[in-house]
Design a protein around this motif. Structure first.
Motif, PDB file in Angstrom:
ATOM      1  N   VAL A  46       4.032 -37.833 -43.494  1.00  0.00           N
ATOM      2  CA  VAL A  46       3.358 -36.822 -42.686  1.00  0.00           C
ATOM      3  C   VAL A  46       1.988 -36.577 -43.300  1.00  0.00           C
ATOM      4  O   VAL A  46       1.867 -36.403 -44.508  1.00  0.00           O
ATOM      5  CB  VAL A  46       4.157 -35.505 -42.665  1.00  0.00           C
ATOM      6  CG1 VAL A  46       3.357 -34.413 -41.990  1.00  0.00           C
ATOM      7  CG2 VAL A  46       5.476 -35.695 -41.954  1.00  0.00           C
ATOM      8  N   HIS A 101      12.724 -41.249 -41.196  1.00  0.00           N
ATOM      9  CA  HIS A 101      11.394 -41.564 -40.656  1.00  0.00           C
ATOM     10  C   HIS A 101      10.588 -42.269 -41.743  1.00  0.00           C
ATOM     11  O   HIS A 101      10.385 -41.726 -42.823  1.00  0.00           O
ATOM     12  CB  HIS A 101      10.689 -40.285 -40.214  1.00  0.00           C
ATOM     13  CG  HIS A 101       9.539 -40.526 -39.286  1.00  0.00           C
ATOM     14  ND1 HIS A 101       8.339 -41.048 -39.724  1.00  0.00           N
ATOM     15  CD2 HIS A 101       9.410 -40.341 -37.953  1.00  0.00           C
ATOM     16  CE1 HIS A 101       7.518 -41.156 -38.692  1.00  0.00           C
ATOM     17  NE2 HIS A 101       8.143 -40.733 -37.606  1.00  0.00           N
ATOM     18  N   GLY A 158      12.806 -35.164 -39.157  1.00  0.00           N
ATOM     19  CA  GLY A 158      12.568 -36.600 -39.240  1.00  0.00           C
ATOM     20  C   GLY A 158      13.284 -37.255 -40.399  1.00  0.00           C
ATOM     21  O   GLY A 158      13.623 -38.442 -40.345  1.00  0.00           O
ATOM     22  N   ASN A 159      13.540 -36.495 -41.462  1.00  0.00           N
ATOM     23  CA  ASN A 159      14.223 -37.069 -42.617  1.00  0.00           C
ATOM     24  C   ASN A 159      15.678 -37.398 -42.313  1.00  0.00           C
ATOM     25  O   ASN A 159      16.280 -38.232 -42.987  1.00  0.00           O
ATOM     26  CB  ASN A 159      14.152 -36.113 -43.811  1.00  0.00           C
ATOM     27  CG  ASN A 159      12.737 -35.949 -44.337  1.00  0.00           C
ATOM     28  OD1 ASN A 159      11.866 -36.767 -44.047  1.00  0.00           O
ATOM     29  ND2 ASN A 159      12.502 -34.893 -45.097  1.00  0.00           N
ATOM     30  N   ASN A 165       2.997 -36.518 -36.785  1.00  0.00           N
ATOM     31  CA  ASN A 165       4.005 -36.596 -35.728  1.00  0.00           C
ATOM     32  C   ASN A 165       5.295 -37.179 -36.285  1.00  0.00           C
ATOM     33  O   ASN A 165       5.360 -37.610 -37.439  1.00  0.00           O
ATOM     34  CB  ASN A 165       3.500 -37.466 -34.570  1.00  0.00           C
ATOM     35  CG  ASN A 165       3.038 -38.835 -35.049  1.00  0.00           C
ATOM     36  OD1 ASN A 165       3.793 -39.567 -35.688  1.00  0.00           O
ATOM     37  ND2 ASN A 165       1.790 -39.184 -34.752  1.00  0.00           N
ATOM     38  N   ARG A 166       6.311 -37.191 -35.454  1.00  0.00           N
ATOM     39  CA  ARG A 166       7.587 -37.850 -35.746  1.00  0.00           C
ATOM     40  C   ARG A 166       7.899 -38.791 -34.587  1.00  0.00           C
ATOM     41  O   ARG A 166       7.800 -38.402 -33.423  1.00  0.00           O
ATOM     42  CB  ARG A 166       8.722 -36.840 -35.890  1.00  0.00           C
ATOM     43  CG  ARG A 166       8.549 -35.789 -36.971  1.00  0.00           C
ATOM     44  CD  ARG A 166       8.767 -36.336 -38.375  1.00  0.00           C
ATOM     45  NE  ARG A 166       7.585 -37.000 -38.908  1.00  0.00           N
ATOM     46  CZ  ARG A 166       7.556 -37.589 -40.102  1.00  0.00           C
ATOM     47  NH1 ARG A 166       8.637 -37.620 -40.850  1.00  0.00           N
ATOM     48  NH2 ARG A 166       6.447 -38.164 -40.523  1.00  0.00           N
ATOM     49  N   HIS A 167       8.268 -40.023 -34.884  1.00  0.00           N
ATOM     50  CA  HIS A 167       8.544 -41.028 -33.857  1.00  0.00           C
ATOM     51  C   HIS A 167      10.035 -41.027 -33.513  1.00  0.00           C
ATOM     52  O   HIS A 167      10.841 -41.719 -34.133  1.00  0.00           O
ATOM     53  CB  HIS A 167       8.107 -42.411 -34.344  1.00  0.00           C
ATOM     54  CG  HIS A 167       6.627 -42.556 -34.473  1.00  0.00           C
ATOM     55  ND1 HIS A 167       5.807 -42.843 -33.406  1.00  0.00           N
ATOM     56  CD2 HIS A 167       5.804 -42.421 -35.544  1.00  0.00           C
ATOM     57  CE1 HIS A 167       4.550 -42.899 -33.808  1.00  0.00           C
ATOM     58  NE2 HIS A 167       4.521 -42.642 -35.105  1.00  0.00           N
ATOM     59  N   TRP A 168      10.395 -40.250 -32.485  1.00  0.00           N
ATOM     60  CA  TRP A 168      11.802 -40.128 -32.111  1.00  0.00           C
ATOM     61  C   TRP A 168      12.342 -41.412 -31.498  1.00  0.00           C
ATOM     62  O   TRP A 168      13.559 -41.627 -31.458  1.00  0.00           O
ATOM     63  CB  TRP A 168      11.980 -38.962 -31.137  1.00  0.00           C
ATOM     64  CG  TRP A 168      11.525 -37.659 -31.722  1.00  0.00           C
ATOM     65  CD1 TRP A 168      10.379 -36.988 -31.440  1.00  0.00           C
ATOM     66  CD2 TRP A 168      12.193 -36.887 -32.732  1.00  0.00           C
ATOM     67  NE1 TRP A 168      10.291 -35.842 -32.201  1.00  0.00           N
ATOM     68  CE2 TRP A 168      11.390 -35.753 -33.001  1.00  0.00           C
ATOM     69  CE3 TRP A 168      13.392 -37.041 -33.429  1.00  0.00           C
ATOM     70  CZ2 TRP A 168      11.744 -34.788 -33.927  1.00  0.00           C
ATOM     71  CZ3 TRP A 168      13.748 -36.081 -34.362  1.00  0.00           C
ATOM     72  CH2 TRP A 168      12.927 -34.970 -34.602  1.00  0.00           C
ATOM     73  N   HIS A 181       8.273 -32.680 -46.765  1.00  0.00           N
ATOM     74  CA  HIS A 181       7.056 -33.318 -46.273  1.00  0.00           C
ATOM     75  C   HIS A 181       5.895 -33.202 -47.256  1.00  0.00           C
ATOM     76  O   HIS A 181       5.001 -34.051 -47.264  1.00  0.00           O
ATOM     77  CB  HIS A 181       6.646 -32.709 -44.932  1.00  0.00           C
ATOM     78  CG  HIS A 181       7.585 -33.012 -43.814  1.00  0.00           C
ATOM     79  ND1 HIS A 181       8.373 -34.149 -43.797  1.00  0.00           N
ATOM     80  CD2 HIS A 181       7.882 -32.343 -42.668  1.00  0.00           C
ATOM     81  CE1 HIS A 181       9.095 -34.167 -42.693  1.00  0.00           C
ATOM     82  NE2 HIS A 181       8.821 -33.079 -41.988  1.00  0.00           N
ATOM     83  N   SER A 207       7.473 -41.606 -48.014  1.00  0.00           N
ATOM     84  CA  SER A 207       8.761 -40.992 -47.714  1.00  0.00           C
ATOM     85  C   SER A 207       9.865 -41.775 -48.411  1.00  0.00           C
ATOM     86  O   SER A 207       9.679 -42.922 -48.827  1.00  0.00           O
ATOM     87  CB  SER A 207       9.008 -40.982 -46.207  1.00  0.00           C
ATOM     88  OG  SER A 207       9.215 -42.307 -45.731  1.00  0.00           O
TER      89      SER A 207
END
Length: 251
Positions: free
Chosen positions: A170, A166, A161-162, A185-188, A105, A114
């Motif tokens: 971050v 994602h 997330g990786n 955040n991470r968008h699940w 991150h 990313s």
């Protein structure tokens, strides 16, 4: 050795690390400590009982830096296979305690991108990326993680997330973004998208491969073939033969 034993070495910092590792392992015998160190400091991962620093693993920072530099600056059909292998394998004398990760991150905190954003775009739903480019990007994303996790040391790390690509960076709340939490955040829900779900499934299969085949706990990889012209890398890890091909060979 002179660069590690001179007046510029912070001896109090070394004593702190020794004490921290000794206390942590005494109170929590199953704890794992990882040194975020790029100097290969002597004794970094040797026992404190021998007067060493006592970490369990050290992170090979050069691996993720190499991947980011390649993705941002070099077309994948020009990647140097021998350089990739030498960076991931590292110093053989220290490989037993080496931890590798493909992406972290920190690389994107300062306004960077990313790996997924570079390879497949920031928002798949709005992206005009072609199906061919999408397939190529996903193939590279998978290949980078696979070779990083199987060719190097005895530990592999994933930053949350990786594993499903994602696409957004971050970014912690700070003055430059008016202390916004929009990127912290991470968008699940991205797992509902087929592309991200496939990347996640591939990562899960990688973990199952290590769980069932004990890839990381085996001896060091035996590099069998590295060819910069054909862009092929093959190596043995225990009884497992791994072959990596450039994504341009699939398109």
């Amino acid at each position: 050795m002179d660069e590690y034993c001179n007046q510029y070495v912070d001896k109090e910092a070394l004593l702190y690390l020794i004490l921290a590792n000794e206390v942590l392992h005494a109170l929590h015998p199953n704890v794992i400590t990882i040194a975020d160190d790029a100097t290969l400091y002597p004794g970094l991962c040797d026992p404190t009982s021998q007067g060493r620093l006592g970490s369990d693993y050290f992170a090979n920072l050069s691996a993720s830096e190499m991947w980011l530099a390649l993705l941002e600056n070099t077309p994948d059909h020009e990647w140097c296979m021998s350089k990739i292998v030498s960076t991931l394998v590292g110093d053989r004398q220290n490989t037993d305690k080496m931890l590798l990760y493909a992406e972290n991150h920190n690389q994107s905190i300062s306004g960077g991108r990313s790996f997924a954003e570079i390879l497949i775009g920031n928002s798949l739903g709005k992206s005009s990326i072609s199906q061919e480019s999408l397939l190529r990007g996903c193939s590279l994303h998978k290949m980078i993680r696979l070779i990083t996790s199987t060719i190097g040391g005895h530990a592999y790390l994933n930053f949350m997330g990786n594993e499903f690509g994602h696409p957004k960076r971050v970014e912690f709340p700070m003055s430059s973004n008016n202390f916004s939490f929009s990127l912290a955040n991470r968008h699940w829900d991205l797992l509902e998208d087929d592309v991200h779900y496939q990347l996640f499934s591939f990562d899960k299969d990688m973990m199952d491969l290590d769980k069932n085949g004990r890839i990381l706990s085996r001896g060091l990889a035996n590099i069998h073939h590295v060819n910069d012209t054909t862009m092929v890398i093959s190596y043995l890890r225990g009884p497992n033969l791994c072959v990596q091909l450039s994504s341009c060979q699939f398109i």
